[in-house]
Each structure stands twice: as structure tokens, then as C-alpha cells.
Design a protein around this motif. Sequence first.
Motif, PDB file in Angstrom:
ATOM      1  N   PHE A   7       0.956  -1.260   0.127  1.00  0.00           N
ATOM      2  CA  PHE A   7      -0.190  -0.114  -0.106  1.00  0.00           C
ATOM      3  C   PHE A   7       0.906   1.197  -0.022  1.00  0.00           C
ATOM      4  CE2 PHE A   7      -2.350   3.407   2.412  1.00  0.00           C
ATOM      5  CZ  PHE A   7      -3.422   3.409   1.502  1.00  0.00           C
ATOM      6  N   PHE A   8       0.552   2.084  -0.904  1.00  0.00           N
ATOM      7  CA  PHE A   8       1.351   3.585  -1.148  1.00  0.00           C
ATOM      8  C   PHE A   8       0.428   4.487  -0.543  1.00  0.00           C
ATOM      9  CE2 PHE A   8       3.559   0.777  -3.852  1.00  0.00           C
ATOM     10  CZ  PHE A   8       4.749   0.708  -3.376  1.00  0.00           C
ATOM     11  N   LEU A   9       0.835   5.338   0.518  1.00  0.00           N
ATOM     12  CA  LEU A   9      -0.138   6.545   0.853  1.00  0.00           C
ATOM     13  C   LEU A   9       0.001   7.577  -0.076  1.00  0.00           C
ATOM     14  CD1 LEU A   9      -1.881   7.233   3.177  1.00  0.00           C
ATOM     15  CD2 LEU A   9       0.204   8.326   3.900  1.00  0.00           C
ATOM     16  N   LEU A  10      -1.250   8.231  -0.442  1.00  0.00           N
ATOM     17  CA  LEU A  10      -1.315   9.533  -1.045  1.00  0.00           C
ATOM     18  C   LEU A  10      -1.711  10.592  -0.416  1.00  0.00           C
ATOM     19  CD1 LEU A  10      -2.358   8.097  -4.714  1.00  0.00           C
ATOM     20  CD2 LEU A  10      -0.180   8.568  -3.856  1.00  0.00           C
ATOM     21  N   SER A  11      -2.560  10.477   0.427  1.00  0.00           N
ATOM     22  CA  SER A  11      -3.110  11.564   1.260  1.00  0.00           C
ATOM     23  C   SER A  11      -3.738  10.992   2.363  1.00  0.00           C
ATOM     24  CB  SER A  11      -4.334  12.381   0.608  1.00  0.00           C
ATOM     25  OG  SER A  11      -5.472  11.484   0.353  1.00  0.00           O
ATOM     26  N   GLU A  24      -8.703   8.817   7.209  1.00  0.00           N
ATOM     27  CA  GLU A  24      -9.030   8.433   5.825  1.00  0.00           C
ATOM     28  C   GLU A  24      -7.665   8.278   5.221  1.00  0.00           C
ATOM     29  OE1 GLU A  24     -11.872  10.312   3.464  1.00  0.00           O
ATOM     30  OE2 GLU A  24     -13.321  10.563   5.156  1.00  0.00           O
ATOM     31  N   PHE A  25      -7.258   7.072   4.447  1.00  0.00           N
ATOM     32  CA  PHE A  25      -5.946   7.058   3.818  1.00  0.00           C
ATOM     33  C   PHE A  25      -6.411   6.727   2.430  1.00  0.00           C
ATOM     34  CE2 PHE A  25      -5.342   5.909   8.299  1.00  0.00           C
ATOM     35  CZ  PHE A  25      -4.193   6.543   8.526  1.00  0.00           C
ATOM     36  N   VAL A  26      -5.934   7.301   1.134  1.00  0.00           N
ATOM     37  CA  VAL A  26      -6.106   7.116  -0.086  1.00  0.00           C
ATOM     38  C   VAL A  26      -4.715   6.782  -0.758  1.00  0.00           C
ATOM     39  CG1 VAL A  26      -7.035   7.866  -2.128  1.00  0.00           C
ATOM     40  CG2 VAL A  26      -7.964   8.452  -0.073  1.00  0.00           C
ATOM     41  N   GLY A  27      -4.660   5.466  -1.530  1.00  0.00           N
ATOM     42  CA  GLY A  27      -3.463   5.311  -2.270  1.00  0.00           C
ATOM     43  C   GLY A  27      -3.802   4.280  -3.240  1.00  0.00           C
ATOM     44  N   VAL A  28      -2.846   3.269  -3.371  1.00  0.00           N
ATOM     45  CA  VAL A  28      -3.050   2.129  -4.179  1.00  0.00           C
ATOM     46  C   VAL A  28      -2.384   0.805  -3.780  1.00  0.00           C
ATOM     47  CG1 VAL A  28      -2.783   3.773  -6.457  1.00  0.00           C
ATOM     48  CG2 VAL A  28      -0.552   2.662  -5.463  1.00  0.00           C
ATOM     49  N   ILE A  29      -2.964  -0.111  -4.200  1.00  0.00           N
ATOM     50  CA  ILE A  29      -2.405  -1.371  -3.694  1.00  0.00           C
ATOM     51  C   ILE A  29      -1.630  -2.095  -4.927  1.00  0.00           C
ATOM     52  CG2 ILE A  29      -3.032  -3.832  -3.289  1.00  0.00           C
ATOM     53  CD1 ILE A  29      -5.934  -2.782  -2.628  1.00  0.00           C
ATOM     54  N   LYS A  30      -0.536  -2.450  -4.699  1.00  0.00           N
ATOM     55  CA  LYS A  30       0.523  -3.199  -5.633  1.00  0.00           C
ATOM     56  C   LYS A  30       0.529  -4.538  -5.597  1.00  0.00           C
ATOM     57  CE  LYS A  30       5.198  -2.924  -7.903  1.00  0.00           C
ATOM     58  NZ  LYS A  30       6.304  -2.494  -7.615  1.00  0.00           N
ATOM     59  N   LEU A  31       0.168  -5.269  -6.524  1.00  0.00           N
ATOM     60  CA  LEU A  31      -0.242  -6.859  -6.387  1.00  0.00           C
ATOM     61  C   LEU A  31       1.120  -7.498  -6.799  1.00  0.00           C
ATOM     62  CD1 LEU A  31      -3.577  -7.145  -8.011  1.00  0.00           C
ATOM     63  CD2 LEU A  31      -3.111  -6.952  -5.632  1.00  0.00           C
ATOM     64  N   ASN A  32       1.393  -8.845  -6.805  1.00  0.00           N
ATOM     65  CA  ASN A  32       2.223  -9.458  -6.842  1.00  0.00           C
ATOM     66  C   ASN A  32       2.995  -9.463  -8.427  1.00  0.00           C
ATOM     67  OD1 ASN A  32       2.700 -10.387  -4.277  1.00  0.00           O
ATOM     68  ND2 ASN A  32       1.877 -12.326  -4.753  1.00  0.00           N
ATOM     69  N   ASP A  33       1.915  -9.190  -9.401  1.00  0.00           N
ATOM     70  CA  ASP A  33       2.234  -9.055 -10.689  1.00  0.00           C
ATOM     71  C   ASP A  33       2.359  -7.642 -11.266  1.00  0.00           C
ATOM     72  OD1 ASP A  33      -0.279  -7.839 -10.843  1.00  0.00           O
ATOM     73  OD2 ASP A  33      -1.369  -9.291 -12.124  1.00  0.00           O
ATOM     74  N   SER A  34       2.497  -6.585 -10.166  1.00  0.00           N
ATOM     75  CA  SER A  34       2.837  -5.157 -10.463  1.00  0.00           C
ATOM     76  C   SER A  34       1.681  -4.276 -10.890  1.00  0.00           C
ATOM     77  CB  SER A  34       4.023  -5.125 -11.177  1.00  0.00           C
ATOM     78  OG  SER A  34       5.219  -5.607 -10.702  1.00  0.00           O
ATOM     79  N   SER A  35       0.405  -4.864 -10.986  1.00  0.00           N
ATOM     80  CA  SER A  35      -0.622  -4.197 -11.420  1.00  0.00           C
ATOM     81  C   SER A  35      -0.997  -3.277  -9.980  1.00  0.00           C
ATOM     82  CB  SER A  35      -1.547  -4.855 -11.904  1.00  0.00           C
ATOM     83  OG  SER A  35      -2.222  -5.727 -10.817  1.00  0.00           O
ATOM     84  N   LEU A  36      -1.572  -2.310 -10.230  1.00  0.00           N
ATOM     85  CA  LEU A  36      -2.082  -1.106  -9.440  1.00  0.00           C
ATOM     86  C   LEU A  36      -3.453  -0.994  -9.320  1.00  0.00           C
ATOM     87  CD1 LEU A  36       0.568   1.397  -9.967  1.00  0.00           C
ATOM     88  CD2 LEU A  36       0.940  -0.189  -8.364  1.00  0.00           C
ATOM     89  N   ILE A  37      -4.059  -0.997  -8.101  1.00  0.00           N
ATOM     90  CA  ILE A  37      -5.619  -0.871  -7.920  1.00  0.00           C
ATOM     91  C   ILE A  37      -5.579   0.359  -6.709  1.00  0.00           C
ATOM     92  CG2 ILE A  37      -7.576  -1.933  -6.876  1.00  0.00           C
ATOM     93  CD1 ILE A  37      -6.492  -4.545  -7.562  1.00  0.00           C
ATOM     94  N   SER A  38      -6.585   1.219  -7.034  1.00  0.00           N
ATOM     95  CA  SER A  38      -6.822   2.307  -6.126  1.00  0.00           C
ATOM     96  C   SER A  38      -7.425   1.636  -4.785  1.00  0.00           C
ATOM     97  CB  SER A  38      -7.613   3.325  -6.806  1.00  0.00           C
ATOM     98  OG  SER A  38      -8.888   2.684  -7.307  1.00  0.00           O
TER      99      SER A  38
END
Length: 131
Positions: A7-11, A24-38
Motif C-alpha cells: 500500500f502506498f499512501l497518497l493522502s 482516511e487514507f487514499v493510495g494504491v495496492i500493488k499486487l504481486n504481478d505489479s498491477s495497481l488498484i486504487s
Amino acid sequence: MKHIITFFLLSFTVLFASAQQTHEFVGVIKLNDSSLISLKVVLIEQNNNISGFTLTDLGGEHETKTSIIGFYNEATNILDFKEVETIYTKSPVSEADFCYMNFISDNYRLGKSNKLTGKFKGLFPRQYRVY
């Protein structure tokens, strides 16, 4: 099958409402296959108990809102929560194929930390245990 999630934090936002705090935390999930999900995580803390929800793939085809429960130990700075139930999903994928996220941080200061960092792990429902 386990999925490691990063999880990478954006705000970060803190709202106060009657003896409970909302974080509240907003960021992205980086999966094992490197795809990103908000990802949006809303934590509601009251008497060291955590409730709230996660929202994944915000505005996307697979947008899903999931309730969370957990706890925060101020003395040890441990924050631990788990997704426990799908509130809604737009995804055509069977919910049996969803994984539920577990999160634990042993260095978190609720209300003072503007980053949500720790170990995120995704488990399928058959591997999952609720508190």
C-alpha cells in the motif's frame, strides 16, 4: 493462496465526531504481478476499537466496498484490522474469488501518523478468520 499487497499512501485526513475519530487514507495496492488498484481506507476509532471500510478500484469496473474491524493498542502502537464483509461490489467476478485484506502495523500512532504502512495480506474467504 496468499497474495502479498503493498500500500502506498497518497493522502490523509482526520475528522472528529463525538468521542470517535475518523482517519482516511487514499493510495494504491500493488499486487504481486505489479498491477495497481486504487484503495481508500476509512478507519473509525472508538475506545481502541477499529471499524470502517475499504474501497478498492474507486470508480472502476470492479469497485468494491468492504467493512473492516480491528483494534488499536496505543501503548504498543499496534494497529490491526481485517476486511470482514463485502458491502457492495460492481465486479462481475464471483465473490468467492475475492480476497479479504488483513493489515497489521507495529509502529503506528493513530491520529499522529499520516502514513498507513505495515503488512497487508490478502486471503481468500476459506482461509479467513474473523476476530
